[in-house]
Design a protein around this motif. Sequence first.
Motif, PDB file in Angstrom:
ATOM      1  N   THR A  33     -17.335  18.911  19.726  1.00  0.00           N
ATOM      2  CA  THR A  33     -17.536  19.376  18.358  1.00  0.00           C
ATOM      3  C   THR A  33     -16.279  19.009  17.598  1.00  0.00           C
ATOM      4  OG1 THR A  33     -18.981  21.200  19.015  1.00  0.00           O
ATOM      5  CG2 THR A  33     -17.896  21.383  16.880  1.00  0.00           C
ATOM      6  N   VAL A  34     -16.422  18.262  16.497  1.00  0.00           N
ATOM      7  CA  VAL A  34     -15.237  17.716  15.840  1.00  0.00           C
ATOM      8  C   VAL A  34     -15.378  17.781  14.323  1.00  0.00           C
ATOM      9  CG1 VAL A  34     -16.123  15.350  16.058  1.00  0.00           C
ATOM     10  CG2 VAL A  34     -13.677  15.722  15.722  1.00  0.00           C
ATOM     11  N   LEU A  35     -14.349  18.310  13.678  1.00  0.00           N
ATOM     12  CA  LEU A  35     -14.232  18.359  12.225  1.00  0.00           C
ATOM     13  C   LEU A  35     -13.499  17.103  11.783  1.00  0.00           C
ATOM     14  CD1 LEU A  35     -14.283  19.746   9.416  1.00  0.00           C
ATOM     15  CD2 LEU A  35     -12.246  21.030  10.134  1.00  0.00           C
ATOM     16  N   VAL A  36     -14.161  16.273  10.975  1.00  0.00           N
ATOM     17  CA  VAL A  36     -13.664  14.934  10.659  1.00  0.00           C
ATOM     18  C   VAL A  36     -13.212  14.853   9.205  1.00  0.00           C
ATOM     19  CG1 VAL A  36     -14.219  12.472  10.616  1.00  0.00           C
ATOM     20  CG2 VAL A  36     -15.268  13.960  12.351  1.00  0.00           C
ATOM     21  N   HIS A  37     -12.004  14.326   9.003  1.00  0.00           N
ATOM     22  CA  HIS A  37     -11.484  13.993   7.674  1.00  0.00           C
ATOM     23  C   HIS A  37     -11.211  12.487   7.661  1.00  0.00           C
ATOM     24  CE1 HIS A  37     -10.758  18.226   6.599  1.00  0.00           C
ATOM     25  NE2 HIS A  37     -10.399  18.367   7.873  1.00  0.00           N
ATOM     26  N   THR A  38     -11.682  11.800   6.625  1.00  0.00           N
ATOM     27  CA  THR A  38     -11.595  10.338   6.629  1.00  0.00           C
ATOM     28  C   THR A  38     -11.113   9.787   5.293  1.00  0.00           C
ATOM     29  OG1 THR A  38     -13.528  10.299   8.082  1.00  0.00           O
ATOM     30  CG2 THR A  38     -12.856   8.208   7.111  1.00  0.00           C
ATOM     31  N   ALA A  39     -10.096   8.923   5.337  1.00  0.00           N
ATOM     32  CA  ALA A  39      -9.717   8.087   4.199  1.00  0.00           C
ATOM     33  C   ALA A  39     -10.227   6.687   4.528  1.00  0.00           C
ATOM     34  CB  ALA A  39      -8.209   8.092   3.990  1.00  0.00           C
ATOM     35  N   MET A  40     -11.442   6.384   4.101  1.00  0.00           N
ATOM     36  CA  MET A  40     -12.105   5.162   4.545  1.00  0.00           C
ATOM     37  C   MET A  40     -11.335   3.907   4.151  1.00  0.00           C
ATOM     38  SD  MET A  40     -16.129   4.114   4.221  1.00  0.00           S
ATOM     39  CE  MET A  40     -16.041   3.336   2.611  1.00  0.00           C
ATOM     40  N   SER A  41     -10.670   3.929   3.000  1.00  0.00           N
ATOM     41  CA  SER A  41      -9.969   2.733   2.532  1.00  0.00           C
ATOM     42  C   SER A  41      -8.831   2.336   3.463  1.00  0.00           C
ATOM     43  CB  SER A  41      -9.428   2.957   1.116  1.00  0.00           C
ATOM     44  OG  SER A  41      -8.455   3.986   1.112  1.00  0.00           O
ATOM     45  N   ARG A  42      -8.306   3.271   4.236  1.00  0.00           N
ATOM     46  CA  ARG A  42      -7.193   2.969   5.133  1.00  0.00           C
ATOM     47  C   ARG A  42      -7.664   2.308   6.431  1.00  0.00           C
ATOM     48  NH1 ARG A  42      -2.333   6.897   5.773  1.00  0.00           N
ATOM     49  NH2 ARG A  42      -1.467   4.826   6.178  1.00  0.00           N
ATOM     50  N   ILE A  43      -8.942   2.408   6.727  1.00  0.00           N
ATOM     51  CA  ILE A  43      -9.453   1.818   7.967  1.00  0.00           C
ATOM     52  C   ILE A  43      -9.443   0.297   7.896  1.00  0.00           C
ATOM     53  CG2 ILE A  43     -11.475   1.632   9.472  1.00  0.00           C
ATOM     54  CD1 ILE A  43     -12.237   4.472   8.598  1.00  0.00           C
ATOM     55  N   GLY A  44      -9.745  -0.232   6.729  1.00  0.00           N
ATOM     56  CA  GLY A  44      -9.874  -1.675   6.555  1.00  0.00           C
ATOM     57  C   GLY A  44     -11.231  -2.002   5.963  1.00  0.00           C
ATOM     58  N   TRP A  45     -11.603  -3.271   6.010  1.00  0.00           N
ATOM     59  CA  TRP A  45     -12.916  -3.658   5.493  1.00  0.00           C
ATOM     60  C   TRP A  45     -13.943  -3.420   6.586  1.00  0.00           C
ATOM     61  CZ3 TRP A  45     -17.169  -6.691   6.296  1.00  0.00           C
ATOM     62  CH2 TRP A  45     -18.038  -6.806   5.206  1.00  0.00           C
ATOM     63  N   ILE A  46     -14.838  -2.444   6.327  1.00  0.00           N
ATOM     64  CA  ILE A  46     -15.792  -1.999   7.339  1.00  0.00           C
ATOM     65  C   ILE A  46     -17.151  -2.633   7.081  1.00  0.00           C
ATOM     66  CG2 ILE A  46     -16.894  -0.007   8.411  1.00  0.00           C
ATOM     67  CD1 ILE A  46     -14.569   1.686   7.235  1.00  0.00           C
ATOM     68  N   CYS A  47     -17.659  -3.324   8.054  1.00  0.00           N
ATOM     69  CA  CYS A  47     -18.999  -3.902   7.956  1.00  0.00           C
ATOM     70  C   CYS A  47     -20.015  -2.757   8.033  1.00  0.00           C
ATOM     71  CB  CYS A  47     -19.220  -4.897   9.089  1.00  0.00           C
ATOM     72  SG  CYS A  47     -20.835  -5.697   9.052  1.00  0.00           S
ATOM     73  N   GLY A  48     -20.675  -2.473   6.920  1.00  0.00           N
ATOM     74  CA  GLY A  48     -21.604  -1.346   6.877  1.00  0.00           C
ATOM     75  C   GLY A  48     -21.029  -0.123   6.223  1.00  0.00           C
ATOM     76  N   GLY A  49     -19.730  -0.139   5.883  1.00  0.00           N
ATOM     77  CA  GLY A  49     -19.113   0.952   5.137  1.00  0.00           C
ATOM     78  C   GLY A  49     -19.224   2.295   5.827  1.00  0.00           C
ATOM     79  N   ALA A  50     -19.441   3.343   5.011  1.00  0.00           N
ATOM     80  CA  ALA A  50     -19.474   4.710   5.535  1.00  0.00           C
ATOM     81  C   ALA A  50     -20.552   4.899   6.595  1.00  0.00           C
ATOM     82  CB  ALA A  50     -19.688   5.691   4.384  1.00  0.00           C
ATOM     83  N   ARG A  51     -21.662   4.186   6.442  1.00  0.00           N
ATOM     84  CA  ARG A  51     -22.742   4.307   7.426  1.00  0.00           C
ATOM     85  C   ARG A  51     -22.248   3.944   8.819  1.00  0.00           C
ATOM     86  NH1 ARG A  51     -28.379   0.739   7.513  1.00  0.00           N
ATOM     87  NH2 ARG A  51     -28.958   1.272   9.651  1.00  0.00           N
ATOM     88  N   SER A  52     -21.466   2.888   8.927  1.00  0.00           N
ATOM     89  CA  SER A  52     -20.972   2.472  10.247  1.00  0.00           C
ATOM     90  C   SER A  52     -20.023   3.503  10.835  1.00  0.00           C
ATOM     91  CB  SER A  52     -20.277   1.113  10.140  1.00  0.00           C
ATOM     92  OG  SER A  52     -21.215   0.089   9.903  1.00  0.00           O
ATOM     93  N   VAL A  53     -19.204   4.126   9.981  1.00  0.00           N
ATOM     94  CA  VAL A  53     -18.296   5.169  10.470  1.00  0.00           C
ATOM     95  C   VAL A  53     -19.094   6.330  11.058  1.00  0.00           C
ATOM     96  CG1 VAL A  53     -16.492   6.811   9.827  1.00  0.00           C
ATOM     97  CG2 VAL A  53     -16.523   4.536   8.791  1.00  0.00           C
ATOM     98  N   ILE A  54     -20.101   6.786  10.332  1.00  0.00           N
ATOM     99  CA  ILE A  54     -20.901   7.926  10.785  1.00  0.00           C
ATOM    100  C   ILE A  54     -21.682   7.584  12.044  1.00  0.00           C
ATOM    101  CG2 ILE A  54     -22.820   9.442  10.152  1.00  0.00           C
ATOM    102  CD1 ILE A  54     -21.777   9.125   7.211  1.00  0.00           C
ATOM    103  N   GLU A  55     -22.293   6.406  12.075  1.00  0.00           N
ATOM    104  CA  GLU A  55     -23.078   6.024  13.251  1.00  0.00           C
ATOM    105  C   GLU A  55     -22.187   5.887  14.484  1.00  0.00           C
ATOM    106  OE1 GLU A  55     -25.438   2.633  12.139  1.00  0.00           O
ATOM    107  OE2 GLU A  55     -26.991   3.917  11.285  1.00  0.00           O
ATOM    108  N   ALA A  56     -20.966   5.392  14.294  1.00  0.00           N
ATOM    109  CA  ALA A  56     -20.043   5.291  15.431  1.00  0.00           C
ATOM    110  C   ALA A  56     -19.639   6.676  15.929  1.00  0.00           C
ATOM    111  CB  ALA A  56     -18.814   4.483  15.036  1.00  0.00           C
ATOM    112  N   LEU A  57     -19.379   7.608  15.015  1.00  0.00           N
ATOM    113  CA  LEU A  57     -19.049   8.971  15.416  1.00  0.00           C
ATOM    114  C   LEU A  57     -20.190   9.602  16.204  1.00  0.00           C
ATOM    115  CD1 LEU A  57     -17.428  10.258  12.097  1.00  0.00           C
ATOM    116  CD2 LEU A  57     -16.260  10.110  14.305  1.00  0.00           C
ATOM    117  N   LEU A  58     -21.412   9.469  15.687  1.00  0.00           N
ATOM    118  CA  LEU A  58     -22.572  10.051  16.360  1.00  0.00           C
ATOM    119  C   LEU A  58     -22.801   9.385  17.718  1.00  0.00           C
ATOM    120  CD1 LEU A  58     -24.984  10.313  13.298  1.00  0.00           C
ATOM    121  CD2 LEU A  58     -23.760  12.190  14.420  1.00  0.00           C
TER     122      LEU A  58
END
Length: 270
Positions: A33-58
């Motif tokens: 169980t994890v509480l997530v805080h994200t500054a997406m712009s610091r990750i880099g250029w993400i293929c799929g954007g926020a969707r890819s971040v969430i799908e990877a977490l799940l």
Amino acid sequence: MTEAAAIARARGPITQARLAVDFRRIGLEPGMTVLVHTAMSRIGWICGGARSVIEALLQVVGPEGTIVMPAQSSDLSDPAGWCDPPVPQTWWDTIRASMPAFDPRTTSTRGVGTVAETFRTWPGTLRSLHPQVSFTARGPRAADILSSQPLEDPFGVVSPLAVLNQCGAYVLMIGTGWETCTALHLAERLSDPHGPTFEDGTALLVDEERRWVRFRMPQTNVERFPAIGAKLDGQAMLQHGHVGAAPSRLFPVAQAVDTAVEIWSLPSPL
């Protein structure tokens, strides 16, 4: 950061598969169980954007894991307290009279980032009922975590943060500073349960009728969070790593809260 700037700085695209690898390397595991805080712009250029971040977490926590994110809507507050930016005093009565009532299904987040806002609308995501500082969650523990969040004490002993503190949850901070660490608001309440409050207001549905409701909220002080973070950063329970290009941290909620409560409960030096 603009998309063009992110592309210019990146060595290559960050894929969902790469994100999953990085989450595992920092210590994220199935069933967490994890509480997530994200500054997406610091990750880099993400293929799929926020969707890819969430799908990877799940993907990494799996069906037995639960993801939690802040879903704050600070614009549903009394305009008299707005400062970033303020509005003219002549507008206040109109805003109070016409502000849409909080709706957990449709009220958007403010100031918590693209990933948290995307997660709010994700299939299966639930949301707590506080009009200003709600949380969202998806997974087997979601309903229990979000079940109660009192209007006047949303971070206290009966709150989503209290449940996270008790159930062995973790915090994952992806490219964010300690001032974003919502879990430390619980430590504020535990160390000073009768601390200062301020008057606020919002629009709520009461008996299916929109009303402007006034209430009191605990005063928070995120300016002291980095000092606690500096102590936590050196502890073995906190794991450092990178998610894409973003410096990131994973640590247990309970140990962070205990450390902050211990420090903040000490008598002030004369």
